[in-house]
Structure formats: C-alpha cells, structure tokens
Design an enzyme around this catalytic site. Structure first.
Site: not given
Length: 352
Positions: A88, A130, A160
């Site tokens: 989160y 992102h 990522d």
C-alpha cells in the site's frame, strides 16, 4: 521436498505486481505464504485467481480489513508469523490500525516488508506511479533505447520485478536471517526507484570512470556497438550477439566470414561502430534465424536466437533444465534459483 524456506510463515496483504512477485519467490521456495484478500475477490485474475502465476503456491484467506473483527483476526495471525508484506501507499496500514509499531508490539520478531514505488519517505512518497516512472527517476530508463531515439522501457521488469519484488524478497530473507541470529524484527522499506537505481550500479560505475557516455545507444552495452546487439534475419526473426571479449569476437569474425577484414579488426574503435553495425546488419539479413543457429550454436561466440514467449519453453536447453513447467494448463517459469539439498516444490496455481 519442502524447500529452503520451509518453516517460514509470511502474511501477504493482497496486491498486484511486485508484491505478489515477492510472495511468489518466497512461496516457491517453501515458505508458507498466506495471502489475505478482500472478500469476494478469490478466483479473480490478478487478485487471487488460479490463472495468475504470481499468486501460485499460496494459502488464501478473505478478510475485510475495514472490519475491526478482521483486523483482530489479522493481529492474531501475526503472533505466529515470521513476516508480513504489503504494497500500500505509505500510511495506509497505519490508518488501518496495523502499522509497524502495532505489529511489532504484538510480535517483536516480525519482519515487515513494505513495497512502494517511491519509498516510505521523501517528497514523492505519497504520489501514485508505475514501473515506467520509477525507472525514469532512477536514471535507468535514460539508458534503454537506440541512438537518437526516445527511451524504450523493458516492459515492467526493472522496476516492478527486478528492483521491486525481487528486492523485497531479498530484504525479507535478510531481515529474517537477522532475527535468526538473535536480532529483532524490523521494517524493510523497499522502493522500486531505489531498486532500479541499484540495478544500474555497473552503469554508474562506467559513467563515473569515464567509460560511459550519458547518451543512449552509443555505448558498448546499450546497442552502440556492432558486436553486442540484436539483428534481424531474412525470415523476419532475430538473433542476439554478445561477442565482447577478443576470443569471442574472433569466433564471430570466423563464423561470419569477416576474419581478416581490416575495418572489423578495429573492434573497440567507437568511430567505426556505426559503419560496422550497418555492415553486420546487412550480413545477418542474408540468412534465416535457423541458418544462423546452425552456424553459431555450440560455439563461444556468445550467441542465442531471440525467442518468443511461446518459443522459449520449447528450446532444447530450457527443456533439459526444466526452466519452464506447466500447471493447470499454464506454462510458467519454474522456481529459481535452484538449491541442491532443498529443491523447490513443484509450483501449484491452486495453492498449497
């Protein structure tokens, strides 16, 4: 075969992308990873579904973390867990009443892995982003692409997964070792911008030593040379060459019929690279990919065909090593790395 992390229990607060990848890495190697999902989401792709490779090998429970009773259940789970991972934004789990102070108060040996893009602090910490943004800010994205062209991002592998999920898995295991050595639990602050930066350590070394131009597509490892690049073949497919060292380059010259060419003999002359790149491009276009494989396979040229996602699992080397496996009708990468004494269990999309 229980795996090297057998006996470790990890609670994973469900998310998408890098967090689940870290959970997959831990679960692949034997950790008991309990994925906490929102009610009603089990079975959905990307959120606990049996068609999501990133969520393999998990146990799953549904908890509405807006419900005090669910928070109480989670706190009870934490008492016997070794680690908890979450993805989160900063401050979210604190507002839920399960921030690090609370969780470490319940279990002082708990490792809390926190996955974010920008980190737990800093002026950009609360903002959305992102992979493409994180690798851009790290300097990494600037190095990916062709000369004179815009940056080309490598899917979402660097931010990522390499700089995010893999780094979080490493951080959690390192912190667990600290606990096993008599230390206490702690927070692992895993930011993808930090991870993308550290993955660029060698590039920053070259830059600092004057061996790298701060420009795309003009350096040895960024498509600037004729001997480290991909080339199209006559059938519209591609091959890869990485013939850096003199002995490998000599083999390349031999197998391409360029041995003795005075221009190609100047391998490390940047002034020659553009012209030699064009000549190599024209040469590789004269044969199919399979024909080049027949010529270069089994040599030390540092060569491989560029395989598609459907082709890669069928290559003889990948078949021999079982680099890919199938479960539930899904072809997927096998657990990595490999351990001689404690091999990873076979992956299962349905969980453990």
């Amino acid at each position: 075969m229980a795996g090297v992390l057998s006996g470790v229990t990890v609670i994973e607060l469900a998310g998408i992308g890098p967090g689940p990848f870290a959970g997959m890495m831990l679960a692949d190697h034997g950790a008991r990873v309990i994925r906490v999902e929102r009610p009603g989401t089990s079975g959905r792709f990307g959120d606990g579904g049996n068609r999501d490779i990133l969520n393999r090998n998990r146990e799953r429970v549904e908890l509405d973390l807006k419900d005090p009773a669910a928070i109480a259940k989670l706190k009870d789970m934490v008492k016997t867990a070794d680690a908890l991972i979450e993805g989160y934004r900063p401050g979210v789990i604190e507002r839920m009443g399960i921030g690090p102070d609370v969780l470490l108060g319940i279990n002082p040996n708990l490792v809390i892995g926190r996955m974010t893009g920008w980190g737990q602090d800093g002026p950009m910490a609360p903002l959305a982003g992102h992979d493409i943004n994180y690798i851009a800010l790290s300097g990494a994205l600037h190095t990916y692409g062709r000369k004179g062209q815009k940056p080309t991002f490598p899917v979402n592998a660097v931010g990522d997964f390499g700089g995010g999920g893999m780094m979080l898995a490493f951080g959690v295991v390192a912190a667990l070792l600290h606990v096993r050595s008599g230390g206490t639990g702690q927070v692992v602050d895993c930011a993808m911008v930090d991870g993308a930066a550290i993955l660029s350590a060698m590039t920053y070394t070259f830059l600092g030593n004057g061996q790298w131009q701060d420009e795309r597509g003009v350096n040895m490892l960024d498509s600037g040379t004729h001997f480290y690049d991909t080339y199209e073949t006559s059938d519209g497919k591609y091959i890869s060459l990485g013939s850096i060292e003199p002995q490998f380059y000599a083999l390349l010259m031999e197998k391409t019929g360029l041995a003795g060419d005075a221009d190609f003999a100047q391998q490390m002359n940047p002034a020659k690279w553009d012209d030699l790149k064009q000549r190599m491009t024209d040469l590789i276009l004269t044969r199919t990919r399979d024909e080049w494989c027949e010529i270069m396979d089994g040599t030390d040229i540092c060569f491989a065909p560029v395989l598609s996602l459907r082709e890669a699992p069928k290559h003889p080397h990948n078949v021999a090593r079982r680099t890919f496996v199938e479960d539930g009708g899904m072809v997927q990468p096998a657990p990595a790395p490999r351990f001689s004494a404690t091999p990873a269990p076979a992956p299962s999309l349905k969980g453990r």
